[in-house]
Write a protein that holds these residues in place. Structure first.
Motif, PDB file in Angstrom:
ATOM      1  N   ASP A  16       0.811  -1.219   0.000  1.00  0.00           N
ATOM      2  CA  ASP A  16       0.000   0.000   0.000  1.00  0.00           C
ATOM      3  C   ASP A  16       0.845   1.270   0.000  1.00  0.00           C
ATOM      4  O   ASP A  16       0.307   2.375  -0.027  1.00  0.00           O
ATOM      5  CB  ASP A  16      -0.947   0.011   1.206  1.00  0.00           C
ATOM      6  CG  ASP A  16      -2.008  -1.076   1.106  1.00  0.00           C
ATOM      7  OD1 ASP A  16      -2.404  -1.431  -0.022  1.00  0.00           O
ATOM      8  OD2 ASP A  16      -2.442  -1.577   2.164  1.00  0.00           O
ATOM      9  N   HIS A  17       2.179   1.114   0.044  1.00  0.00           N
ATOM     10  CA  HIS A  17       3.058   2.275   0.148  1.00  0.00           C
ATOM     11  C   HIS A  17       3.987   2.436  -1.051  1.00  0.00           C
ATOM     12  O   HIS A  17       4.740   3.401  -1.104  1.00  0.00           O
ATOM     13  CB  HIS A  17       3.906   2.172   1.424  1.00  0.00           C
ATOM     14  CG  HIS A  17       3.076   1.948   2.651  1.00  0.00           C
ATOM     15  ND1 HIS A  17       2.335   2.950   3.236  1.00  0.00           N
ATOM     16  CD2 HIS A  17       2.837   0.830   3.379  1.00  0.00           C
ATOM     17  CE1 HIS A  17       1.680   2.456   4.285  1.00  0.00           C
ATOM     18  NE2 HIS A  17       1.973   1.176   4.390  1.00  0.00           N
ATOM     19  N   VAL A  18       3.950   1.484  -1.977  1.00  0.00           N
ATOM     20  CA  VAL A  18       4.848   1.499  -3.124  1.00  0.00           C
ATOM     21  C   VAL A  18       4.023   1.432  -4.398  1.00  0.00           C
ATOM     22  O   VAL A  18       3.115   0.616  -4.518  1.00  0.00           O
ATOM     23  CB  VAL A  18       5.829   0.289  -3.069  1.00  0.00           C
ATOM     24  CG1 VAL A  18       6.668   0.206  -4.314  1.00  0.00           C
ATOM     25  CG2 VAL A  18       6.698   0.359  -1.825  1.00  0.00           C
ATOM     26  N   ASN A  19       4.340   2.307  -5.338  1.00  0.00           N
ATOM     27  CA  ASN A  19       3.715   2.249  -6.651  1.00  0.00           C
ATOM     28  C   ASN A  19       4.566   1.306  -7.500  1.00  0.00           C
ATOM     29  O   ASN A  19       5.600   1.698  -8.030  1.00  0.00           O
ATOM     30  CB  ASN A  19       3.648   3.639  -7.274  1.00  0.00           C
ATOM     31  CG  ASN A  19       2.964   3.627  -8.620  1.00  0.00           C
ATOM     32  OD1 ASN A  19       2.424   2.611  -9.048  1.00  0.00           O
ATOM     33  ND2 ASN A  19       2.989   4.757  -9.278  1.00  0.00           N
ATOM     34  N   PHE A  20       4.133   0.067  -7.592  1.00  0.00           N
ATOM     35  CA  PHE A  20       4.915  -0.977  -8.242  1.00  0.00           C
ATOM     36  C   PHE A  20       4.387  -1.252  -9.644  1.00  0.00           C
ATOM     37  O   PHE A  20       3.175  -1.333  -9.853  1.00  0.00           O
ATOM     38  CB  PHE A  20       4.845  -2.271  -7.406  1.00  0.00           C
ATOM     39  CG  PHE A  20       5.520  -3.438  -8.061  1.00  0.00           C
ATOM     40  CD1 PHE A  20       6.897  -3.562  -8.023  1.00  0.00           C
ATOM     41  CD2 PHE A  20       4.782  -4.405  -8.720  1.00  0.00           C
ATOM     42  CE1 PHE A  20       7.527  -4.630  -8.635  1.00  0.00           C
ATOM     43  CE2 PHE A  20       5.399  -5.481  -9.335  1.00  0.00           C
ATOM     44  CZ  PHE A  20       6.774  -5.598  -9.291  1.00  0.00           C
ATOM     45  N   GLN A  21       5.301  -1.399 -10.592  1.00  0.00           N
ATOM     46  CA  GLN A  21       4.946  -1.784 -11.957  1.00  0.00           C
ATOM     47  C   GLN A  21       5.979  -2.802 -12.430  1.00  0.00           C
ATOM     48  O   GLN A  21       7.143  -2.474 -12.570  1.00  0.00           O
ATOM     49  CB  GLN A  21       4.959  -0.571 -12.886  1.00  0.00           C
ATOM     50  CG  GLN A  21       4.751  -0.914 -14.351  1.00  0.00           C
ATOM     51  CD  GLN A  21       3.389  -1.515 -14.631  1.00  0.00           C
ATOM     52  OE1 GLN A  21       2.382  -0.962 -14.227  1.00  0.00           O
ATOM     53  NE2 GLN A  21       3.364  -2.636 -15.325  1.00  0.00           N
ATOM     54  N   PRO A  22       5.572  -4.050 -12.654  1.00  0.00           N
ATOM     55  CA  PRO A  22       6.545  -5.035 -13.131  1.00  0.00           C
ATOM     56  C   PRO A  22       6.973  -4.730 -14.557  1.00  0.00           C
ATOM     57  O   PRO A  22       6.183  -4.232 -15.361  1.00  0.00           O
ATOM     58  CB  PRO A  22       5.783  -6.362 -13.065  1.00  0.00           C
ATOM     59  CG  PRO A  22       4.347  -5.983 -13.195  1.00  0.00           C
ATOM     60  CD  PRO A  22       4.232  -4.625 -12.551  1.00  0.00           C
ATOM     61  N   ARG A  23       8.213  -4.995 -14.837  1.00  0.00           N
ATOM     62  CA  ARG A  23       8.762  -4.844 -16.176  1.00  0.00           C
ATOM     63  C   ARG A  23       9.542  -6.116 -16.484  1.00  0.00           C
ATOM     64  O   ARG A  23      10.175  -6.687 -15.608  1.00  0.00           O
ATOM     65  CB  ARG A  23       9.687  -3.632 -16.276  1.00  0.00           C
ATOM     66  CG  ARG A  23       8.972  -2.319 -16.071  1.00  0.00           C
ATOM     67  CD  ARG A  23       8.029  -2.081 -17.207  1.00  0.00           C
ATOM     68  NE  ARG A  23       7.273  -0.859 -17.029  1.00  0.00           N
ATOM     69  CZ  ARG A  23       6.167  -0.604 -17.677  1.00  0.00           C
ATOM     70  NH1 ARG A  23       5.682  -1.462 -18.535  1.00  0.00           N
ATOM     71  NH2 ARG A  23       5.525   0.508 -17.483  1.00  0.00           N
ATOM     72  N   TYR A  24       9.499  -6.529 -17.740  1.00  0.00           N
ATOM     73  CA  TYR A  24      10.149  -7.772 -18.129  1.00  0.00           C
ATOM     74  C   TYR A  24      11.122  -7.532 -19.270  1.00  0.00           C
ATOM     75  O   TYR A  24      10.894  -6.692 -20.132  1.00  0.00           O
ATOM     76  CB  TYR A  24       9.097  -8.817 -18.518  1.00  0.00           C
ATOM     77  CG  TYR A  24       8.347  -9.324 -17.319  1.00  0.00           C
ATOM     78  CD1 TYR A  24       8.781 -10.450 -16.627  1.00  0.00           C
ATOM     79  CD2 TYR A  24       7.228  -8.656 -16.840  1.00  0.00           C
ATOM     80  CE1 TYR A  24       8.105 -10.903 -15.501  1.00  0.00           C
ATOM     81  CE2 TYR A  24       6.550  -9.101 -15.720  1.00  0.00           C
ATOM     82  CZ  TYR A  24       7.000 -10.225 -15.059  1.00  0.00           C
ATOM     83  OH  TYR A  24       6.337 -10.665 -13.937  1.00  0.00           O
TER      84      TYR A  24
END
Length: 198
Positions: free
Chosen positions: A16-24
């Protein structure tokens, strides 16, 4: 990064505290010569979409149960599972952990099916076990352009990964970008957490 310990104990505290976006990491089949009619032999089990998108074979060319093509397709399933389930990131983390544990055939792992490493069949089962809807992921894949081996079609999700890799100068795996900057963090969970929480 996908170890059960990380997924069970760290992710719930930071999600809830990190704006995460996976990248490959996607290899450009054009640059590798895999779209040429006389394509190099390494392309045949490394690429899909008529040689557009590739991944190097993790267990050697034509020598193991997982091909580079399998890895690239699973990467796309993971991207689309994340995109289609943004409101269920905890379940996405569980999914990628299950795939790493049960769809790779690693020694000592609880392999789902010895004949189906990194396949749609294994992915569908791990979606179910993680509480995600496989059809939502498949719709994202199809809407993006699909991942048929011979279909010469651009996949917008994989194309975006290629562009970001080029624009962000990502040259190695794993890579971590925090606040728009590449971070040299090593591969330990503590180093990753330190970079994210800095």
């Amino acid at each position: 990064f996908v170890k059960p310990l990380w997924v069970q104990h760290v992710v719930p505290k930071i999600i809830d505290h990190v704006n995460f976006q996976p990248r490959y990491f996607v290899w450009d089949g054009t640059l590798l010569g895999c779209r040429d009619p006389d394509q190099p032999h390494h392309c045949e089990d490394a690429c899909h979409n008529a040689g557009r998108y590739c991944h190097f074979d993790p267990d050697g060319f034509n020598s193991g149960k997982i091909s580079g093509r399998d890895v690239s397709k699973e990467n796309l399933r993971q991207l689309c599972a994340f995109k289609a389930n943004q409101d269920q990131q905890d379940k996405w983390w569980k999914y990628i952990s299950l795939v790493a544990e049960r769809c790779t055939g690693k020694e000592g792992g609880d392999t789902f099916d010895n004949d189906h490493y990194y396949t749609e069949k294994c992915s569908e089962k791990m979606h179910e076990d993680a509480g995600l809807t496989f059809s939502k992921t498949q719709k994202c894949i199809e809407d993006a352009g699909g991942y048929d081996n011979d279909k010469d079609k651009i996949n917008s999700e994989l194309q975006e990964e290629l562009e970001l890799r080029k624009n962000k100068d990502i040259e190695r795996l794993p890579s971590l970008i925090v606040n728009g900057r590449n971070v040299d963090f090593g591969v330990s969970n503590l180093n990753i957490l330190s970079a994210v929480c800095a």
